[in-house]
Write a protein that holds these residues in place. Structure first.
Motif: not given
Length: 108
Positions: A6-11, A28-29, A41-57
């Motif tokens: 999960x911590x390794x994104x696909x490019x 993540x959602x 807090x979820x974005x930080x723990x997963x190492x992704x951008x908060x805006x990215x996670x916000x879009x998914x949510x």
């Protein structure tokens, strides 16, 4: 074949942005919507951008009917219809040009 963590994104080929598996996005959602954790807090723990996670949510809330907007299925259908419309316009324009050429050639 090596399993993706999960911590390794696909490019994606030819892209500079990171792309994540749908399962990762869903998990993540779920941490935000089902467990009540904050997006930051979820974005930080997963190492992704908060805006990215916000879009998914935001999109997940639309898909669940909790918010107004186009669902994921509707977005996919709209994109498909736009591609089809573009193809049909090109075919129409080609037929118009061919017909005009044929009329011009047959009139001589």
């Amino acid at each position: 074949m090596q399993e993706q963590s999960w911590s390794e994104p696909v490019l994606a080929p030819g892209r500079t942005r990171r792309s994540f598996p749908k399962e990762f996005e869903a998990d993540a959602v779920a941490l935000v919507l089902d467990e009540g954790r904050t997006i930051v807090s979820v974005a930080r723990s997963l190492g992704i951008g908060a805006s990215n996670l916000g879009n998914w949510v935001r999109q997940a809330r639309i898909d669940r009917g909790e918010r107004e907007g186009l669902t994921t299925g509707e977005r996919a259908e709209l994109a498909r219809l736009r591609r089809e419309n573009t193809q049909l316009r090109m075919e129409r324009d080609l037929l118009k040009a061919a017909t005009a050429f044929w009329v011009k050639e047959s009139g001589q």
